[in-house]
Write a protein that holds these residues in place. Structure first.
Motif, PDB file in Angstrom:
ATOM      1  N   ALA A   1       0.907 -29.644  -8.169  1.00 28.29           N
ATOM      2  CA  ALA A   1       1.768 -30.642  -7.541  1.00 28.29           C
ATOM      3  C   ALA A   1       3.228 -30.391  -7.915  1.00 28.29           C
ATOM      4  O   ALA A   1       4.136 -30.551  -7.083  1.00 28.29           O
ATOM      5  CB  ALA A   1       1.334 -32.045  -7.955  1.00 28.29           C
TER       6      ALA A   1
ATOM      7  N   ARG B   1       0.916 -37.120   0.392  1.00 31.31           N
ATOM      8  CA  ARG B   1       1.928 -37.537  -0.580  1.00 31.31           C
ATOM      9  C   ARG B   1       1.303 -38.350  -1.709  1.00 31.31           C
ATOM     10  O   ARG B   1       1.719 -38.258  -2.866  1.00 31.31           O
ATOM     11  CB  ARG B   1       3.019 -38.350   0.119  1.00 31.31           C
ATOM     12  CG  ARG B   1       3.920 -37.527   0.998  1.00 31.31           C
ATOM     13  CD  ARG B   1       4.739 -36.551   0.185  1.00 31.31           C
ATOM     14  NE  ARG B   1       5.541 -35.680   1.046  1.00 31.31           N
ATOM     15  CZ  ARG B   1       6.252 -34.667   0.609  1.00 31.31           C
ATOM     16  NH1 ARG B   1       6.260 -34.372  -0.676  1.00 31.31           N
ATOM     17  NH2 ARG B   1       6.957 -33.909   1.430  1.00 31.31           N
TER      18      ARG B   1
ATOM     19  N   PRO C   1       0.970 -28.057   0.721  1.00 34.05           N
ATOM     20  CA  PRO C   1      -0.098 -28.367  -0.237  1.00 34.05           C
ATOM     21  C   PRO C   1      -0.710 -27.105  -0.846  1.00 34.05           C
ATOM     22  O   PRO C   1      -0.888 -26.087  -0.174  1.00 34.05           O
ATOM     23  CB  PRO C   1      -1.130 -29.114   0.626  1.00 34.05           C
ATOM     24  CG  PRO C   1      -0.377 -29.573   1.835  1.00 34.05           C
ATOM     25  CD  PRO C   1       0.657 -28.523   2.068  1.00 34.05           C
TER      26      PRO C   1
ATOM     27  N   GLU D   1       4.451 -27.553  -5.807  1.00 35.02           N
ATOM     28  CA  GLU D   1       4.736 -28.023  -4.448  1.00 35.02           C
ATOM     29  C   GLU D   1       6.146 -28.597  -4.368  1.00 35.02           C
ATOM     30  O   GLU D   1       6.888 -28.338  -3.412  1.00 35.02           O
ATOM     31  CB  GLU D   1       3.716 -29.094  -4.041  1.00 35.02           C
ATOM     32  CG  GLU D   1       2.308 -28.578  -3.833  1.00 35.02           C
ATOM     33  CD  GLU D   1       1.297 -29.689  -3.636  1.00 35.02           C
ATOM     34  OE1 GLU D   1       0.097 -29.382  -3.475  1.00 35.02           O
ATOM     35  OE2 GLU D   1       1.702 -30.882  -3.650  1.00 35.02           O
ATOM     36  N   GLN D   2       6.537 -29.349  -5.386  1.00 32.56           N
ATOM     37  CA  GLN D   2       7.865 -29.961  -5.351  1.00 32.56           C
ATOM     38  C   GLN D   2       8.966 -28.929  -5.630  1.00 32.56           C
ATOM     39  O   GLN D   2      10.068 -29.060  -5.096  1.00 32.56           O
ATOM     40  CB  GLN D   2       7.934 -31.128  -6.331  1.00 32.56           C
ATOM     41  CG  GLN D   2       7.078 -32.309  -5.888  1.00 32.56           C
ATOM     42  CD  GLN D   2       7.490 -33.617  -6.525  1.00 32.56           C
ATOM     43  OE1 GLN D   2       8.051 -33.645  -7.612  1.00 32.56           O
ATOM     44  NE2 GLN D   2       7.188 -34.710  -5.862  1.00 32.56           N
TER      45      GLN D   2
ATOM     46  N   GLN E   1      -0.326 -35.907  -4.027  1.00 32.10           N
ATOM     47  CA  GLN E   1       0.666 -35.193  -4.820  1.00 32.10           C
ATOM     48  C   GLN E   1       1.188 -36.071  -5.963  1.00 32.10           C
ATOM     49  O   GLN E   1       1.271 -35.638  -7.116  1.00 32.10           O
ATOM     50  CB  GLN E   1       1.832 -34.756  -3.937  1.00 32.10           C
ATOM     51  CG  GLN E   1       2.865 -33.901  -4.659  1.00 32.10           C
ATOM     52  CD  GLN E   1       4.083 -33.633  -3.795  1.00 32.10           C
ATOM     53  OE1 GLN E   1       4.883 -34.545  -3.540  1.00 32.10           O
ATOM     54  NE2 GLN E   1       4.228 -32.387  -3.344  1.00 32.10           N
TER      55      GLN E   1
END
Length: 383
Positions: A111, A24, A87, A114-115, A27
């Motif tokens: 990143a 986290r 990831p 990923e979200q 990220q």
């Protein structure tokens, strides 16, 4: 109403430090475009310490967790483990402009993706998204020759119920209906990501295409970029990302998907007629420049004619005779999948605040990722 973080509910920085998730931190730092050194200065620790936190060698002290959250603009509980995470690294994504981007720019884009996946994954709790209809395994086995891109484009049109000889209507909406998540990335207004034209990944539970807003000011550019990324999905699942030949083949696929050879040979004449090209551009949803390129690619016009046409085209653009058409004017090219999924979740009792709590994001972050459609206010009444 959903209850946030049922499995893990850290109450303060001490609890989060005990449950610290190194991935986290990586990220959040990538999303902020901060280097380890810059973050270390903001937090008051050494760059080596940041590296140890991200590698999981050690966990930060509670006061450092609070400082990290402040520096990276995330809630303290963002760093707690216990939430789904997928990831990504550079080898997992195709960047249309890989050579003109830095590692930091690509990491921020990854990143962000990923979200996008995390939000999609959460929304699938309420609604079944369309089945992914790309059949990657069978298409990636096509023989690598000069007709490979054309064969794949024809197969995709057939699989998606689109005529082989006509324009491809509503490419974005059709891609979404076949399980592809398309997002206009709000982070692209930052100067550091201006060079990213589009990127995609098929390494997650469903394929995702992200396009920065400044690249959708022209609907024809957006459609071609999306077609390019679809080419990666059906042809290059295991390809070397960033390889120039792979990128060229994805461009060939996009050309074949949007401008099939058979009708183009009939519609494109041996002379560059601007009124004809302008009309074809609107009907087929492609740029005039792409039609000139296609004419040359199919040997309908010569190299010399193409060069002169490109020069004349740039002159007409400079004089304002040819202007870009914003994607927002074309409803079928605006992504709506995530927005509509949220609207259904909302009808079942969810809201921005509860979803943000479950994801451990600020509510503004959820709004950003859902803001992929046309944000213009709707005229509901004249009187």
């Amino acid at each position: 109403m959903i209850s946030p973080l049922r499995s893990v509910t850290p109450s303060d920085a001490a609890d989060v430090a005990a449950l610290f998730d190194a991935a986290r931190l990586r990220q959040a730092r990538r999303l902020s475009s901060k280097t380890k050194q810059a973050l270390a200065i903001d937090v008051g620790v050494s760059p080596a310490a940041i590296g140890q936190y991200e590698s999981g060698v050690i966990a930060p002290r509670p006061e450092v967790v609070t400082a990290l959250a402040s520096a990276l603009d995330v809630p303290v509980r963002f760093f707690a483990t216990g939430r789904p995470l997928a990831p990504l690294d550079t080898s997992d994504a195709h960047f249309k402009s890989l050579r003109s981007t830095t590692a930091g720019q690509r990491n921020k884009a990854l990143a962000y993706t990923e979200q996008v996946w995390e939000l999609t994954h959460l929304l699938e709790r309420w609604i079944q998204f369309p089945t992914v209809n790309l059949d990657i395994d069978s298409w990636s086995g096509l023989t690598r020759d000069r007709v490979r891109a054309r064969s794949a484009a024809e197969k995709l049109r057939s699989a998606w119920g689109v005529s082989l000889d006509g324009p491809f209507p509503h490419l974005t909406r059709t891609a979404e209906a076949n399980g592809v998540v398309v997002v206009f990335a709000s982070f692209a207004s930052d100067d550091e990501v201006k060079r990213i034209s589009a990127f995609s990944t098929s390494k997650l539970s469903r394929p995702i295409v992200v396009t920065p807003p400044d690249r959708v000011d022209d609907v024809f550019t957006h459609r071609f970029n999306l077609a390019h990324e679809l080419g990666h999905f059906v042809l290059h699942e295991d390809g070397v990302h960033g390889d120039i030949e792979i990128e060229r083949e994805a461009d060939r696929f996009a050309g074949e998907l949007l401008m099939p050879e058979k009708p183009m040979r009939t519609l494109l004449g041996p002379r560059v007629e601007w009124d004809r090209l302008a009309k074809l551009s609107q009907v087929w949803g492609v740029a005039i420049k792409s039609l000139i390129f296609r004419s040359r690619q199919l040997d309908i016009i010569s190299d010399a004619s193409a060069r002169r046409a490109y020069q004349r085209l740039e002159t007409m653009k400079s004089s304002g005779l040819i202007k870009p058409s914003p994607t927002a004017r074309y409803e079928g090219e605006m992504p709506v999948l995530l927005k509509r999924a949220y609207e259904y979740a909302e009808s079942q009792g969810a809201d921005i605040a509860s979803i943000a709590a479950e994801l451990a994001w600020h509510p503004a972050r959820v709004r950003e990722l859902l803001r992929s459609g046309d944000e213009r206010p709707k005229l509901t009444a004249l009187l």
